[in-house]
Design an enzyme around this catalytic site. Sequence first.
Site, PDB file in Angstrom:
ATOM      1  N   TYR A   1       8.204   3.417   2.916  1.00  0.00           N
ATOM      2  CA  TYR A   1       6.823   3.342   2.438  1.00  0.00           C
ATOM      3  C   TYR A   1       6.775   3.137   0.919  1.00  0.00           C
ATOM      4  O   TYR A   1       6.015   2.308   0.407  1.00  0.00           O
ATOM      5  CB  TYR A   1       6.100   4.634   2.839  1.00  0.00           C
ATOM      6  CG  TYR A   1       4.619   4.665   2.579  1.00  0.00           C
ATOM      7  CD1 TYR A   1       3.720   4.056   3.452  1.00  0.00           C
ATOM      8  CD2 TYR A   1       4.108   5.350   1.473  1.00  0.00           C
ATOM      9  CE1 TYR A   1       2.352   4.116   3.226  1.00  0.00           C
ATOM     10  CE2 TYR A   1       2.751   5.421   1.238  1.00  0.00           C
ATOM     11  CZ  TYR A   1       1.872   4.797   2.118  1.00  0.00           C
ATOM     12  OH  TYR A   1       0.519   4.862   1.893  1.00  0.00           O
ATOM     13  N   SER A  58       0.038   2.505  -3.360  1.00  0.00           N
ATOM     14  CA  SER A  58      -0.002   3.960  -3.218  1.00  0.00           C
ATOM     15  C   SER A  58       0.734   4.581  -4.387  1.00  0.00           C
ATOM     16  O   SER A  58       1.641   3.971  -4.968  1.00  0.00           O
ATOM     17  CB  SER A  58       0.674   4.389  -1.911  1.00  0.00           C
ATOM     18  OG  SER A  58       0.905   5.787  -1.882  1.00  0.00           O
ATOM     19  N   LYS A 118       5.148  -0.095  -0.904  1.00  0.00           N
ATOM     20  CA  LYS A 118       4.004   0.061  -1.807  1.00  0.00           C
ATOM     21  C   LYS A 118       4.345  -0.381  -3.232  1.00  0.00           C
ATOM     22  O   LYS A 118       3.475  -0.888  -3.953  1.00  0.00           O
ATOM     23  CB  LYS A 118       3.516   1.504  -1.787  1.00  0.00           C
ATOM     24  CG  LYS A 118       2.857   1.905  -0.468  1.00  0.00           C
ATOM     25  CD  LYS A 118       1.689   0.994  -0.108  1.00  0.00           C
ATOM     26  CE  LYS A 118       0.811   1.574   0.978  1.00  0.00           C
ATOM     27  NZ  LYS A 118      -0.316   0.663   1.343  1.00  0.00           N
TER      28      LYS A 118
END
Length: 248
Positions: A156, A143, A160
């Site tokens: 997150y 991401s 990622k």
Amino acid sequence: MTKPLLDGKTAVITGAAQGIGYSIAETFVGEGARVVIADIDLDAALTAAEKLGGAEVAIGVRCNVVEADEVQATIDAAAATFSTVNVMVNNAGITRDATMRKMTEEMFDQVISVHLKGTWNGTRLAGAVMRENGGGAIINMSSLSGKIGLAGQTNYSAAKAGIVGLSKAAAKELAHLGVRVNAIQPGLIRTAMTEAMPQKVWDAKMSEIPLGRAGEVSEIANVALFYASDLSSYMTGTVAEVTGGRFM
């Protein structure tokens, strides 16, 4: 007449009952692949497989990517139903957003486990099969958050970013065996989740995108198709930013 890009290939796609994962599955089927829709929600996976054309081209299985035995069972199901896996897309993910002050250890651990350990499970287990069968393509979903870091996403963003490092290390380990490993970093993609953002947040993100629009799930799927096919036969260890130019 040109053959479909994935003619005769079998692909396993995690988190594929909806959103980006489903779009990837749909695109792969359109290019001749048989797909395994692996999702923690079995009913949703079965429904998605039926929408794609049913048992001749798609099956749905329950898979919690954190559990290695479930990932292995999914890969085995692909072989038993269609053929040995040729393409693995590690797409499953969750969010547990909060500032560090409010984020619990459980919220951090859950996101790291699903994204990073889940991708590691899929990469190592599919890679083990592919290396014995002369090659294959592994596509790992990172991401933009893993490149730039986003407030409220320490879990997150870390996961990622870790997927990029994992993909590059795995690419080096598997290249001489004909297995290619690449990653995709989507930016702002139009999904049910992103469209539920407050308008103020949406507008702020849009202002950062040179192309002036959000991406569509099909645009991520097309990049996955490129990586899955022989169009990218001399590419491994790369990261494709599909962001509309955001944070170049």
